[in-house]
Motif scaffolding. Structure first.
Motif, short mmCIF file in Angstrom:
data_model
loop_
_atom_site.label_atom_id
_atom_site.label_comp_id
_atom_site.label_asym_id
_atom_site.label_seq_id
_atom_site.Cartn_x
_atom_site.Cartn_y
_atom_site.Cartn_z
N MET A 1 0.85 -1.19 0.00
CA MET A 1 0.00 0.00 0.00
C MET A 1 0.88 1.24 0.00
SD MET A 1 -2.95 1.04 2.74
CE MET A 1 -3.94 2.51 2.49
N ARG A 2 0.54 2.22 -0.85
CA ARG A 2 1.33 3.42 -0.93
C ARG A 2 1.12 4.27 0.32
NH1 ARG A 2 -1.73 3.83 -5.39
NH2 ARG A 2 -2.38 5.93 -4.83
N LYS A 3 2.20 4.94 0.72
CA LYS A 3 2.13 5.78 1.92
C LYS A 3 2.83 7.08 1.62
CE LYS A 3 4.59 4.62 5.51
NZ LYS A 3 5.08 3.90 6.68
N LEU A 4 2.27 8.22 2.04
CA LEU A 4 2.83 9.52 1.76
C LEU A 4 3.60 10.07 2.95
CD1 LEU A 4 -0.08 11.36 -0.05
CD2 LEU A 4 2.13 10.77 -1.01
N LEU A 5 4.70 10.72 2.64
CA LEU A 5 5.36 11.52 3.66
C LEU A 5 4.73 12.90 3.66
CD1 LEU A 5 9.16 10.73 3.39
CD2 LEU A 5 7.51 9.86 5.00
N ASN A 113 -3.91 14.77 -6.24
CA ASN A 113 -3.28 13.66 -6.93
C ASN A 113 -4.33 12.81 -7.63
OD1 ASN A 113 -2.40 10.43 -6.40
ND2 ASN A 113 -0.82 11.73 -7.27
N VAL A 114 -4.00 12.36 -8.84
CA VAL A 114 -4.83 11.38 -9.54
C VAL A 114 -3.94 10.20 -9.91
CG1 VAL A 114 -6.31 10.88 -11.52
CG2 VAL A 114 -6.38 13.15 -10.44
N TRP A 115 -4.26 9.01 -9.38
CA TRP A 115 -3.47 7.80 -9.62
C TRP A 115 -4.37 6.78 -10.30
CZ3 TRP A 115 1.60 6.53 -7.52
CH2 TRP A 115 2.01 5.21 -7.74
N ASP A 116 -4.09 6.50 -11.58
CA ASP A 116 -4.92 5.57 -12.36
C ASP A 116 -6.40 5.90 -12.23
OD1 ASP A 116 -2.83 4.15 -13.45
OD2 ASP A 116 -2.85 2.58 -11.93
N GLY A 117 -6.71 7.19 -12.31
CA GLY A 117 -8.09 7.63 -12.29
C GLY A 117 -8.67 7.86 -10.91
N GLU A 118 -7.94 7.48 -9.86
CA GLU A 118 -8.43 7.67 -8.49
C GLU A 118 -7.88 8.97 -7.92
OE1 GLU A 118 -8.18 5.47 -4.11
OE2 GLU A 118 -7.52 4.41 -5.92
N SER A 119 -8.78 9.86 -7.52
CA SER A 119 -8.38 11.19 -7.05
C SER A 119 -8.15 11.21 -5.55
CB SER A 119 -9.46 12.22 -7.40
OG SER A 119 -9.62 12.31 -8.80
N TRP A 175 4.48 0.35 -9.44
CA TRP A 175 3.97 1.72 -9.49
C TRP A 175 4.34 2.41 -10.80
CZ3 TRP A 175 5.71 3.65 -3.97
CH2 TRP A 175 5.07 2.88 -3.00
N GLY A 176 5.48 2.01 -11.36
CA GLY A 176 5.91 2.63 -12.61
C GLY A 176 4.97 2.39 -13.78
N LEU A 177 4.09 1.41 -13.66
CA LEU A 177 3.13 1.11 -14.73
C LEU A 177 1.89 2.00 -14.63
CD1 LEU A 177 3.27 -2.80 -14.64
CD2 LEU A 177 4.50 -1.25 -16.18
N SER A 178 1.72 2.67 -13.52
CA SER A 178 0.53 3.49 -13.32
C SER A 178 0.67 4.86 -13.96
CB SER A 178 0.25 3.65 -11.81
OG SER A 178 -0.04 2.41 -11.22
N LYS A 179 -0.47 5.48 -14.19
CA LYS A 179 -0.51 6.86 -14.70
C LYS A 179 -0.88 7.76 -13.53
CE LYS A 179 -2.00 5.37 -19.31
NZ LYS A 179 -0.70 5.64 -19.95
#
Length: 227
Positions: A1-5, A113-119, A175-179
């Motif tokens: 799961m991605r986590k933000l600093l 942020n928008v990651w693969d269409g998820e805002s 993650w590199g495959l995502s837009k």
């Protein structure tokens, strides 16, 4: 799961009130501020080149082909606790004709942020507010005459994949495959200025009829008069 600093905002110096202002927005990838000996030189060089007008977007990014654009790679926004510590994605905003004191109560920022269409509304998710007021900014004296000529602020983020080389490599691969896009917006009084960073996404080309409107918008954003 991605986590933000958390967001990083940097600051310095006293204030002098000036009559007018203009906003310029930039983006770049920087060494990890937490532990990298390369961060301070990056900050000094970035501020200097922005002030003298020679800065290019993503000039320190991992991919030389992205220099002069707002495109970035997954390696530009991943940090970790070993080796060179990774890199963070930054947005830099230069407000000429203002100071840290003069923008107090008038300046706020937003990050989407928008990651693969998820805002994701970054600041609302992590701080409970869509717009936050920067608390740390840098005043600068561009010509060395003792008068503050403007204020520079930094906003940064990074994904944290784990604590091993294997977890980082796995993150790069998946993650590199995502837009992904990041839209950073600065609001001074009632005027908003935005910059969008792209990963794996082709920026939309405005229709001919919209180019003039975009140009006019930039002019309005670029020159502001204090109330």
């Amino acid at each position: 799961m991605r986590k933000l600093l958390s967001l990083l905002l940097l600051a310095l110096c006293p204030a002098i009130t000036l009559a007018g202002s203009s906003i310029s927005l930039y983006t770049d990838s920087a060494p990890n501020v937490y532990g990298s000996s390369h961060y301070d030189p990056w900050q000094a060089d970035t501020f200097s080149s922005i002030i003298d007008g020679t800065f290019q977007n993503m000039q320190n990014g991992i991919n030389p082909l992205n220099v002069g654009t707002t495109n970035f790679e997954i390696q530009d926004e991943v940090v970790y606790s070993f080796g060179d510590l990774g890199k963070r994605l930054y947005w830099i905003y230069n407000i000429e004709g203002e100071t840290k004191a003069s923008v107090a109560g008038r300046l706020s920022i937003q990050l989407e942020n928008v990651w693969d269409g998820e805002s994701l509304d970054f600041y609302d998710y992590y701080y409970g507010e869509s717009w936050i007021e920067p608390t740390k900014l840098y005043d600068y004296d561009a010509d060395g005459n003792g008068t503050i000529d403007g204020v520079i602020g930094l906003a940064g983020m990074a994904w944290v994949p784990g604590t091993t080389q294997e977890s980082v490599d796995a993150a790069y691969a998946s993650w590199g495959l995502s837009k992904e896009t990041w839209e950073f917006t600065v609001k001074l009084d009632n005027t908003e200025c935005s910059i969008t960073s792209y990963r794996g996404v082709t920026p939309a080309v405005p229709a001919p009829g919209a180019i003039l409107l975009a140009g006019l918008g930039s002019m309005i954003c670029g020159k502001l008069r204090r109330r």
